[in-house]
Design a protein around this motif. Structure first.
Motif, PDB file in Angstrom:
ATOM      1  N   ASN A   3       0.759  -1.307   0.093  1.00  0.00           N
ATOM      2  CA  ASN A   3       0.035  -0.005  -0.084  1.00  0.00           C
ATOM      3  C   ASN A   3       1.116   1.145  -0.070  1.00  0.00           C
ATOM      4  N   TYR A   4       0.919   1.909  -1.182  1.00  0.00           N
ATOM      5  CA  TYR A   4       2.013   2.988  -1.325  1.00  0.00           C
ATOM      6  C   TYR A   4       1.108   4.273  -0.935  1.00  0.00           C
ATOM      7  N   ASN A   5       1.083   4.700   0.469  1.00  0.00           N
ATOM      8  CA  ASN A   5       0.542   6.117   0.626  1.00  0.00           C
ATOM      9  C   ASN A   5       1.495   6.952   1.239  1.00  0.00           C
ATOM     10  N   ASP A   6       2.620   6.579   1.037  1.00  0.00           N
ATOM     11  CA  ASP A   6       3.599   7.841   1.274  1.00  0.00           C
ATOM     12  C   ASP A   6       5.111   7.424   0.491  1.00  0.00           C
ATOM     13  N   ILE A   7       5.807   8.687   0.464  1.00  0.00           N
ATOM     14  CA  ILE A   7       7.328   8.380  -0.170  1.00  0.00           C
ATOM     15  C   ILE A   7       8.014   7.382   0.689  1.00  0.00           C
ATOM     16  N   PRO A   8       8.053   7.329   1.996  1.00  0.00           N
ATOM     17  CA  PRO A   8       8.752   6.354   2.829  1.00  0.00           C
ATOM     18  C   PRO A   8       8.337   4.739   2.505  1.00  0.00           C
ATOM     19  N   THR A   9       7.222   4.504   2.221  1.00  0.00           N
ATOM     20  CA  THR A   9       6.758   3.286   1.708  1.00  0.00           C
ATOM     21  C   THR A   9       7.820   2.867   0.417  1.00  0.00           C
ATOM     22  N   LEU A  10       7.501   3.606  -0.656  1.00  0.00           N
ATOM     23  CA  LEU A  10       8.281   3.193  -1.772  1.00  0.00           C
ATOM     24  C   LEU A  10       9.640   3.219  -1.805  1.00  0.00           C
ATOM     25  N   THR A  11      10.315   4.153  -0.666  1.00  0.00           N
ATOM     26  CA  THR A  11      11.641   4.150  -0.504  1.00  0.00           C
ATOM     27  C   THR A  11      12.240   2.915   0.393  1.00  0.00           C
ATOM     28  N   LYS A  12      11.346   2.356   1.240  1.00  0.00           N
ATOM     29  CA  LYS A  12      11.405   1.045   1.689  1.00  0.00           C
ATOM     30  C   LYS A  12      11.316  -0.168   0.904  1.00  0.00           C
TER      31      LYS A  12
END
Length: 522
Positions: A95-104
């Motif tokens: 669930n890509y709800n913010d930049i930190p998630t994609l970065t992780k």
């Protein structure tokens, strides 16, 4: 259940399928073609259409897993079975709800590569780490790298309604994917898959050497199950299904075709129909016809967009679009037809080569029935998923010849509807009629017409033929007179059934049907 066959429902790992005896529709010939004819590829297909299995198969091929390919087409060509380092990034399942998630997610992908090949973390950004990983692995192994990115667009499709966050995702992914072009000499093959290719945005500007094979006839059947493959792989299962239903095999095959076939991703004159693999496998495994693919998704965003754009629903089955429109998605324009095509709710029906225009429509009964049923509560006063119940009652009324009950029921669909959601009352009227009578057509013989020179609606039952004519802000008598004047009943005299004509008037003031007349032909 069909105990003699193992269907790989939900299994997207090629190794698991081959080692555990599941049915595998051989797509390996396409892999050989990809390797022989190019280096950078992009493929778009709807969800649950076999993209992930294709990527897993490519991965196994480049890892030199010769034993998994015994008896498959590619084994007749491949002799060397060289092993290459494979970077396989799957962006689904998060669930890509913010930049930190994609970065992780990207950092985890890179960390696994660094760990597996004994590399140190090198780079302050994910793009720089990716670049260093490609070169580092090449230096360690002496072999070019294979890069597979599955569902590359998941962060973007999840943020269709959040343009600011989506722009941040675009900027990050632009730099990340763009690394591949700058590292060309270190790459053996790169392939990206997804639902859509975002156009007129920056994400592909740094990776403009991708070959888009999504619309090429020779790759039409790279995912899914082609009509010719049905006979080769599924004849015994279809025979078992037919025995359970006590119908001929040909009738069972035709029912599967009507429900799950019909997808085409190129000019229909140059390619065969493709079955939705998820629904086909589920139907054969359970020996039951169901809306398997449709039930795994919720097209709420598409429905809201249809309403926002005031789209005439009867055009969905005869929509037109250019290849450029279908290829990419420009969210500034937010075209509903490209979105529905890329999502799998529409498919290519015809191609006008002179003007480069595709005609689109619903691919099969599962999608049309499921989508229109889903639309029903958004366009009528029916709520809480009672659309199927309402259509059943309509069907009973018409089968029993109870026209007044049918019309009162039709009136109720317009009553208490929040008309602040509707910009054009007349279009809403026609959209509701289209939904009711198209869905009714799954249980009776129904022809809903919007062209001149024909009756608005013909409904046939075993003993009766109903001819409907609708008017707006006129009178039902005028509608009856038009039925008589235009001779709408003449083609049906020879059928020997009772013919009933119904004139209906819709009042834009009342925003509902205000009157109707029912007459029988002598």
């Amino acid at each position: 259940m069909t105990p003699a066959y193992k269907f790989p429902i939900g299994i997207q790992n090629f190794r698991d399928i081959r080692r555990n005896g599941y049915i595998y529709v051989d797509k390996t010939g396409y892999i050989r073609r990809l390797v022989d004819t190019g280096k950078y590829y992009f493929l778009s297909r709807p969800r649950r259409f076999g993209k992930s299995l294709l990527m897993s198969t490519i991965e196994a091929y480049f890892k030199g897993c010769k034993e998994l390919f015994e008896g498959l087409e590619i084994a007749t060509y491949e002799k060397e079975w060289k092993e290459y380092p494979v970077f396989h990034l799957d962006l689904s399942g998060e669930n890509y709800n913010d930049i930190p998630t994609l970065t992780k997610v990207l950092n985890y992908f890179l960390s696994e590569i660094e760990k597996n090949y004994g590399l140190s973390e090198d780079g302050h950004t994910v793009a720089l780490r990716f670049k260093n990983a490609i070169k580092g692995v090449y230096d360690k192994t002496g072999r070019q790298v294979v890069i597979l990115v599955d569902e590359y667009d998941t962060p973007l499709t999840q943020t269709l309604t959040s343009p600011e966050l989506q722009e941040e995702f675009r900027n990050m992914l632009k730099g990340f994917y763009g690394v591949m072009k700058s590292m060309d000499g270190y790459i053996k093959l790169a392939m990206l898959t997804g639902v859509t290719r975002f156009s007129k945005v920056s994400i592909f500007s740094d990776l403009n050497n991708l070959r888009d094979i999504s619309f090429l006839p020779e790759y039409n059947a790279i995912c899914g199950v082609a009509e010719s493959e049905i006979v080769s792989y599924f004849t015994p299962a279809i025979s078992s299904f037919a025995d359970k239903r006590n119908i001929p095999v040909s009738a069972m095959a035709e029912e599967l075709r009507r429900n799950y076939d019909g997808y085409r991703f190129a000019d229909p004159a140059e390619c065969e129909g493709i079955y939705n693999p998820f629904s086909l496998l589920n139907a054969l495994a359970s020996e039951s016809i169901g809306d398997y693919w449709f039930e795994t998704g919720t097209p709420t965003f598409l429905v809201r967009l249809l309403q926002k754009k005031n789209y005439p629903l009867d055009r969905l089955n005869k929509a037109e679009a250019s290849q450029d429109e279908l290829k990419g998605l420009d969210l500034a324009m937010a075209g509903i037809i490209p979105l529905m095509y890329q999502s799998g709710y529409l498919t290519i029906r015809d191609f006008d080569r002179q003007f480069g225009l595709y005609t689109l429509g619903f691919p099969n009964k599962e999608v049309e029935r499921g989508f229109l049923n889903f639309l029903f509560p958004y366009y009528t006063s029916i709520r809480n998923g009672n659309g199927t119940f309402a259509i059943r009652e309509f069907t009973r009324d018409i089968s029993n010849g109870n026209v007044d009950s049918f019309m009162h029921r039709l009136q109720s669909l317009f009553a208490d509807f929040p008309y602040d959601q509707i910009r054009e009352t007349e279009l809403h009227f026609h959209n509701v009629l289209y939904l009711v009578f198209t869905l009714l057509g799954y249980y009776t013989r129904t022809e809903y017409r919007s062209s001149r020179g024909r009756a608005d609606l013909i409904v046939k039952t075993d003993s009766r033929i109903f001819i409907f004519e609708f008017k707006l802000d006129k009178s039902p008598r005028e509608a009856i007179e038009q039925i008589d004047r235009m001779g709408y009943a003449l083609p049906f005299y020879s059928e020997g059934k009772e013919i009933i004509k119904i004139g209906v008037n819709f009042s834009s003031t009342l925003r509902n049907i205000d009157s109707w007349i029912v007459e029988k032909y002598d």
